[in-house]
Structure formats: C-alpha cells, structure tokens
Scaffold this motif. Structure first.
Motif, PDB file in Angstrom:
ATOM      1  N   ALA A 160       0.844  -1.211   0.000  1.00  0.00           N
ATOM      2  CA  ALA A 160       0.000   0.000   0.000  1.00  0.00           C
ATOM      3  C   ALA A 160       0.871   1.249   0.000  1.00  0.00           C
ATOM      4  O   ALA A 160       1.956   1.269   0.579  1.00  0.00           O
ATOM      5  N   THR A 161       0.374   2.290  -0.657  1.00  0.00           N
ATOM      6  CA  THR A 161       1.135   3.542  -0.751  1.00  0.00           C
ATOM      7  C   THR A 161       0.846   4.414   0.482  1.00  0.00           C
ATOM      8  O   THR A 161       0.245   5.482   0.395  1.00  0.00           O
ATOM      9  N   VAL A 162       1.289   3.897   1.632  1.00  0.00           N
ATOM     10  CA  VAL A 162       1.031   4.573   2.909  1.00  0.00           C
ATOM     11  C   VAL A 162       2.319   4.606   3.720  1.00  0.00           C
ATOM     12  O   VAL A 162       3.049   3.611   3.768  1.00  0.00           O
ATOM     13  N   GLU A 163       2.563   5.755   4.348  1.00  0.00           N
ATOM     14  CA  GLU A 163       3.669   5.833   5.308  1.00  0.00           C
ATOM     15  C   GLU A 163       3.080   6.233   6.658  1.00  0.00           C
ATOM     16  O   GLU A 163       2.359   7.235   6.744  1.00  0.00           O
ATOM     17  N   PHE A 164       3.335   5.426   7.683  1.00  0.00           N
ATOM     18  CA  PHE A 164       2.848   5.747   9.026  1.00  0.00           C
ATOM     19  C   PHE A 164       3.981   6.403   9.825  1.00  0.00           C
ATOM     20  O   PHE A 164       5.069   5.835   9.929  1.00  0.00           O
ATOM     21  N   ILE A 165       3.693   7.579  10.382  1.00  0.00           N
ATOM     22  CA  ILE A 165       4.734   8.356  11.073  1.00  0.00           C
ATOM     23  C   ILE A 165       4.256   8.743  12.472  1.00  0.00           C
ATOM     24  O   ILE A 165       3.164   9.318  12.607  1.00  0.00           O
ATOM     25  N   PRO A 166       5.039   8.457  13.522  1.00  0.00           N
ATOM     26  CA  PRO A 166       4.652   8.948  14.844  1.00  0.00           C
ATOM     27  C   PRO A 166       4.915  10.454  14.924  1.00  0.00           C
ATOM     28  O   PRO A 166       6.075  10.883  14.849  1.00  0.00           O
ATOM     29  N   LEU A 167       3.856  11.225  14.988  1.00  0.00           N
ATOM     30  CA  LEU A 167       4.000  12.686  14.994  1.00  0.00           C
ATOM     31  C   LEU A 167       2.734  13.322  15.550  1.00  0.00           C
ATOM     32  O   LEU A 167       1.622  12.959  15.151  1.00  0.00           O
ATOM     33  N   ARG A 168       2.928  14.283  16.458  1.00  0.00           N
ATOM     34  CA  ARG A 168       1.769  15.011  16.986  1.00  0.00           C
ATOM     35  C   ARG A 168       1.251  15.962  15.916  1.00  0.00           C
ATOM     36  O   ARG A 168       2.029  16.573  15.182  1.00  0.00           O
ATOM     37  N   THR A 169      -0.053  16.117  15.891  1.00  0.00           N
ATOM     38  CA  THR A 169      -0.681  17.024  14.926  1.00  0.00           C
ATOM     39  C   THR A 169      -0.130  18.442  15.068  1.00  0.00           C
ATOM     40  O   THR A 169       0.043  19.158  14.086  1.00  0.00           O
ATOM     41  N   GLU A 170       0.182  18.835  16.294  1.00  0.00           N
ATOM     42  CA  GLU A 170       0.694  20.188  16.565  1.00  0.00           C
ATOM     43  C   GLU A 170       2.059  20.413  15.907  1.00  0.00           C
ATOM     44  O   GLU A 170       2.514  21.541  15.777  1.00  0.00           O
ATOM     45  N   GLU A 171       2.747  19.318  15.510  1.00  0.00           N
ATOM     46  CA  GLU A 171       4.113  19.416  14.974  1.00  0.00           C
ATOM     47  C   GLU A 171       4.188  19.126  13.478  1.00  0.00           C
ATOM     48  O   GLU A 171       5.246  18.766  12.970  1.00  0.00           O
ATOM     49  N   ILE A 172       3.085  19.267  12.778  1.00  0.00           N
ATOM     50  CA  ILE A 172       3.068  18.964  11.345  1.00  0.00           C
ATOM     51  C   ILE A 172       4.131  19.767  10.588  1.00  0.00           C
ATOM     52  O   ILE A 172       4.688  19.311   9.585  1.00  0.00           O
ATOM     53  N   ARG A 173       4.461  20.954  11.115  1.00  0.00           N
ATOM     54  CA  ARG A 173       5.452  21.780  10.409  1.00  0.00           C
ATOM     55  C   ARG A 173       6.832  21.132  10.373  1.00  0.00           C
ATOM     56  O   ARG A 173       7.663  21.515   9.567  1.00  0.00           O
ATOM     57  N   THR A 174       7.063  20.098  11.216  1.00  0.00           N
ATOM     58  CA  THR A 174       8.381  19.456  11.221  1.00  0.00           C
ATOM     59  C   THR A 174       8.521  18.385  10.131  1.00  0.00           C
ATOM     60  O   THR A 174       9.584  17.798   9.985  1.00  0.00           O
ATOM     61  N   LEU A 175       7.454  18.116   9.391  1.00  0.00           N
ATOM     62  CA  LEU A 175       7.593  17.204   8.240  1.00  0.00           C
ATOM     63  C   LEU A 175       8.548  17.865   7.240  1.00  0.00           C
ATOM     64  O   LEU A 175       8.628  19.098   7.188  1.00  0.00           O
ATOM     65  N   PRO A 176       9.261  17.077   6.422  1.00  0.00           N
ATOM     66  CA  PRO A 176      10.204  17.685   5.477  1.00  0.00           C
ATOM     67  C   PRO A 176       9.551  18.810   4.666  1.00  0.00           C
ATOM     68  O   PRO A 176       8.431  18.665   4.183  1.00  0.00           O
ATOM     69  N   GLN A 177      10.263  19.921   4.556  1.00  0.00           N
ATOM     70  CA  GLN A 177       9.762  21.126   3.868  1.00  0.00           C
ATOM     71  C   GLN A 177       9.239  20.828   2.473  1.00  0.00           C
ATOM     72  O   GLN A 177       8.316  21.479   1.980  1.00  0.00           O
ATOM     73  N   THR A 178       9.854  19.820   1.841  1.00  0.00           N
ATOM     74  CA  THR A 178       9.503  19.522   0.445  1.00  0.00           C
ATOM     75  C   THR A 178       8.171  18.777   0.339  1.00  0.00           C
ATOM     76  O   THR A 178       7.636  18.622  -0.760  1.00  0.00           O
TER      77      THR A 178
END
Ligand SMILES: C[S@@+](CC[C@H](N)C(=O)[O-])C[C@H]1O[C@@H](n2cnc3c(N)ncnc32)[C@H](O)[C@@H]1O
Length: 273
Positions: A96-114
């Motif tokens: 499946a084309t899914v990536e599961f990432i442990p991350l708080r919703t409040e920290e979405i800005r820390t996902l890679p800029q690209t």
C-alpha cells in the motif's frame, strides 16, 4: 532528524492501541459510522492524490484511501497506534502507498519542507485533542494548494443520543459533559483535555486560509459506540437507524447534533483581480 515527543493523549491511546480495533473499528456502530465518512472521502479526494492523515490511529482509513488509489502520509501521537497500523499494513496490504509516522498534529510543520499534499483527512475526534486549531490551520495551509479539500471529523458539542441516554440513566454529569466545550477524558488512568468546538469556532479557527463547504452528521440516529450491545441485540434496528441518518444527516438543525460531525473545508483561492 525529528525527535518524536508524544502527548498525554498519545500515551493514553498507547494503552488502548491493541484493543482499539475490537472495541471500535470492528464494532457494528464503528463500521456504520466509518462507512459514512468513507463515502464522503471518496467524493472529496481524487484518485492519485497525496493525502495527509492526522491522528490516523490503527490505520484503517489510510489503508482504505490507499486501496482507492491515493498515497497517504498518516501521522499519530501514539507510538502504539502507529505500531498497530504498521502490523495491519504488513498483514493486509504490504505494498500500500502509505507511510505511518509517529508525529503530533501540533508538529506537522516538522515534516520535510519539500512534502506537500493535495488534501487533509482526520477521522473520529483526534482533532478534539488539539487545543490550538488556528496554529494547525496555518501549518496545513503552507502544505496545500488552493482549492485543496480538508475532511475533518470531530466529536460534536451536543450529541442528542448521549444527552437522552445518560439522562435516562440518571447521570446528568455524563449527559452534559461536552457542553462546557472542554472536558477531562480519562483513558486507562491517564487524564487529558478534550475540546468540543462549535461550528462557529471551527469556522473562525480555520479562517481565513480555509472556508467551510459543508457539515454532515455522523452518528445522528446511529448511536455512539458505547451502546454497541443494545444495537447488536436488535439486528434490524441499525439498518433502520442508518436510513434515518441517510435522510437527515445534512439537515441544518440536525447536522451538528450527532455523535460526530464531518466538516468539509477548502483552501481558499486567492482573489482574482
Ligand atoms: C479516537 S482515535 C481515532 C483514530 C482514527 N483516526 C480512527 O478513525 O479510528 C483518536 C486518535 O487521535 C490520536 N491523537 C490524540 N491527540 C493527538 C495529537 N495531539 N496528535 C496526533 N494524534 C493525536 C490518538 O493517539 C488516537 O490514535
């Protein structure tokens, strides 16, 4: 590299992670409510689009969206939930084309800029655990093109079923627990705040970046999952309740009175001059 920091809600859901699917996802009521959200998700999101899923839990929706031809980046504050989601993917849909990432919703800005997305999805109340939705709206706006859809499912402030059910059981405190707009949830001994924003508050938290397109009740006649045994002992009843919901879920006076409400928002297009 991101260092993952969870929240009290994340820790609380860790403790529920291995039983969450049997308690909710695979319950008759859980399936019934999720079916409604899936139907609208297929209308809102196009095949081939890249969806950011917030508070993905055990990955049920991410795998569904991937099967429907989308790529999904799915995040959650609970490592336990993410682990369950990864097991499920390995067992049911390893490619499946899914990536599961442990991350708080409040920290979405820390996902890679690209990393940019075509839409955002959040199901079954994860966003009721987020205090500052204005900040979230800003973070999401930076990752989305104009016109991009957001499909967000919140617990409502006024749930008709809950009010009647607990009043009949002589428990007014539980019947009215959402009314103040915030209450302390207790999961397996851990307490954390749960917020119950009104439509007006949500509209204003997501403005000016996003505009509200529609609101749909999820679980209006279909009850909350804590009355599962009452429903399963009356097999034809759930079908009947679903028919009522099908008819009434978008009626103005009723669409915010279910167990959940599904908001379809859209990133505002820049003004044409
Ligand atoms: C009721 S579950 C819903 C899970 C899933 N979306 C579903 O439809 O089954 C709420 C989820 O929100 C997650 N959650 C709570 N607060 C969060 C936060 N601040 N950031 C990310 N996830 C959070 C919990 O870990 C949990 O998995």
């Amino acid at each position: 590299m991101n260092t993952f920091e969870t929240s009290t809600a994340g820790l609380a859901f860790d403790r529920l992670a291995t039983t969450y699917d049997s308690l909710f996802t695979f319950s008759a009521i859980g399936r019934s409510q999720r079916k409604v959200v899936w139907k609208l998700a297929l209308k809102a999101f196009a095949r081939g689009s890249h969806i950011l899923e917030l508070n993905c839990g055990t990955g049920q929706d991410a795998l569904f969206l991937a099967k429907a031809g989308m790529t999904v980046t799915a995040c959650d504050a609970s490592l336990g939930m993410i682990e369950q989601a990864r097991y499920k993917m390995a067992a049911e849909a390893p490619s499946a084309t899914v990536e599961f990432i442990p991350l708080r919703t409040e920290e979405i800005r820390t996902l890679p800029q690209t990393q940019c997305f075509d839409g955002v999805f959040s199901n079954f109340s994860g966003l009721n655990c987020v205090g500052n939705l204005t900040s979230l709206a800003q973070q999401l706006s930076e990752r989305l093109p104009s016109g991009a859809p957001l499909l967000l499912c919140f617990s409502t402030r006024y749930c008709l079923w809950e009010i009647v059910y607990f009043l009949l059981r002589g428990d007014p405190r539980k019947a009215l627990r959402r009314w103040k707009g915030v209450s302390e949830a207790r999961l397996d001994g851990l307490e954390f705040p749960v917020y119950y924003p009104t439509i007006a508050q949500l509209r204003s938290a997501f403005a000016p970046e996003f505009r509200l397109v529609s609101t749909t009740a999820v679980g209006l006649a279909v009850p909350p999952s804590y009355v599962e045994s009452w429903v399963t002992s009356r097999p034809r009843l759930l079908k009947f309740l679903e028919v009522i919901d099908e008819t009434a879920r978008t009626w103005p006076g009723l669409r915010t009175l279910g167990d959940h409400m599904l908001l379809h928002l859209e990133k505002v297009r820049p003004c044409q001059v």
